[in-house]
Design an enzyme around this catalytic site. Sequence first.
Site, PDB file in Angstrom:
ATOM      1  N   ARG A 108       8.227   1.746   8.175  1.00  0.00           N
ATOM      2  CA  ARG A 108       7.550   0.452   8.398  1.00  0.00           C
ATOM      3  C   ARG A 108       8.612  -0.529   8.880  1.00  0.00           C
ATOM      4  NH1 ARG A 108       3.558  -3.016   4.566  1.00  0.00           N
ATOM      5  NH2 ARG A 108       2.189  -1.464   5.498  1.00  0.00           N
ATOM      6  N   HIS A 135      -0.905  -0.221  13.218  1.00  0.00           N
ATOM      7  CA  HIS A 135      -0.950   0.215  11.811  1.00  0.00           C
ATOM      8  C   HIS A 135      -1.893   1.425  11.724  1.00  0.00           C
ATOM      9  CE1 HIS A 135      -0.412   0.228   7.647  1.00  0.00           C
ATOM     10  NE2 HIS A 135      -0.950  -0.916   7.279  1.00  0.00           N
ATOM     11  N   GLN A 138      -3.468   2.864   8.351  1.00  0.00           N
ATOM     12  CA  GLN A 138      -4.505   1.969   7.829  1.00  0.00           C
ATOM     13  C   GLN A 138      -5.843   2.245   8.522  1.00  0.00           C
ATOM     14  OE1 GLN A 138      -4.265  -0.676   5.404  1.00  0.00           O
ATOM     15  NE2 GLN A 138      -6.463  -0.384   5.587  1.00  0.00           N
ATOM     16  N   ASP A 230      -8.322  -9.603   8.636  1.00  0.00           N
ATOM     17  CA  ASP A 230      -6.940  -9.436   8.157  1.00  0.00           C
ATOM     18  C   ASP A 230      -6.317 -10.828   8.086  1.00  0.00           C
ATOM     19  OD1 ASP A 230      -4.446  -8.416   7.466  1.00  0.00           O
ATOM     20  OD2 ASP A 230      -3.941  -7.722   9.484  1.00  0.00           O
ATOM     21  N   CYS A 270      -7.712  -4.832   5.228  1.00  0.00           N
ATOM     22  CA  CYS A 270      -6.630  -3.879   4.929  1.00  0.00           C
ATOM     23  C   CYS A 270      -5.856  -4.275   3.683  1.00  0.00           C
ATOM     24  CB  CYS A 270      -5.689  -3.767   6.118  1.00  0.00           C
ATOM     25  SG  CYS A 270      -4.942  -5.344   6.568  1.00  0.00           S
ATOM     26  N   ARG A 298      -6.199   5.039   1.367  1.00  0.00           N
ATOM     27  CA  ARG A 298      -4.869   5.196   1.964  1.00  0.00           C
ATOM     28  C   ARG A 298      -4.183   6.430   1.360  1.00  0.00           C
ATOM     29  NH1 ARG A 298      -2.293   0.752   3.911  1.00  0.00           N
ATOM     30  NH2 ARG A 298      -0.871   2.230   4.877  1.00  0.00           N
TER      31      ARG A 298
END
Length: 310
Positions: A108, A135, A138, A230, A270, A298
Amino acid sequence: MAINMKGKDLISIHDLSQEEVWQILKTTEFLKTIQKTGDVYQPLKGKTLGMIFTKASTRTRVAFEVAIWQLGGHGLFLSAQDLQLRRGETIADTARVLSRYLDGIMIRTFDHNDVIELARYASIPVINGLTDLLHPTQALADIFTIYEKKGRLEGIKLTYVGDGNNVAHSLMFAGAKVGMQVTIATPPGYQPDPAIVAQAQEDARKTGASIQLAQDPHAAVRGADVIYTDVWASMGQEAEHDRRVKDLGDYQVNPRLMQEAGEGVLFMHCLPAHRGEEVTDEVADSPQSVIFDEAENRLHVHKAILALVM
Ligand code: CP
Ligand code: NVA
């Protein structure tokens, strides 16, 4: 027939075939069932996943570490603060060295090109755990969640409301692979990257999906099966927070917007959420909200990815 994904990187969903996306979803379903029945399935015994983080994380970090552990392997948290990377060792050398110890790397970071560079020099699979651009893990968990809740993906109408960011980009790529109708509603200046939109629209043509941009959130959510949002200021954009809150204020997901969508609409995010900004408590905590199932998934999606590529 199963597709061999061993050794494959997961940097963008755009790079996956439709069949590979479905293989990840079906493997996720299988692994989630196994975990819920308490069975043990450990195909990654003796394998180690390194997890490099230059940004904060709750879900990605914990879900990947638990995922590799449940599959019989070992997870190694590597803070970029403590690696020689911070002192100028190149990404290429880091990739070559880590490939001698590890069986996979999850990273990340900020710059998407750093992940591409890492994958180029690593001889082991590299998984993108979020960049400023994308992402993917996700979005895979998101479409898996929709598949679980709605029983299908083809034709599902998802409206993303807010900032056209990394999460919006990966949702377009994911939706395009599985035949969804994805609309991204943003104010001017916050639209998704046009290059990503064009690539997603190209993918969409192959599956009958549609990828559209909109400005009016009220019109965009009408008839939606899923409303997604988000944060307005992503990691690295903290200094722009106040301006963004002003510019994106009309894009808050609140009970009125949910009502405009109609019956049966789900709310997704998310996480982490900035409650009171992009979403109100009433919506985040409503029966329509599936945010914690989404977060749980996830784990199951990460397990599927690791089991397939490592
Ligand atoms: N959704 C997500 O990636 O959460 P974290 O930032 O906590 O990993
Ligand atoms: N867009 C957010 C997602 C966090 C999981 C960010 O990049 O900070």
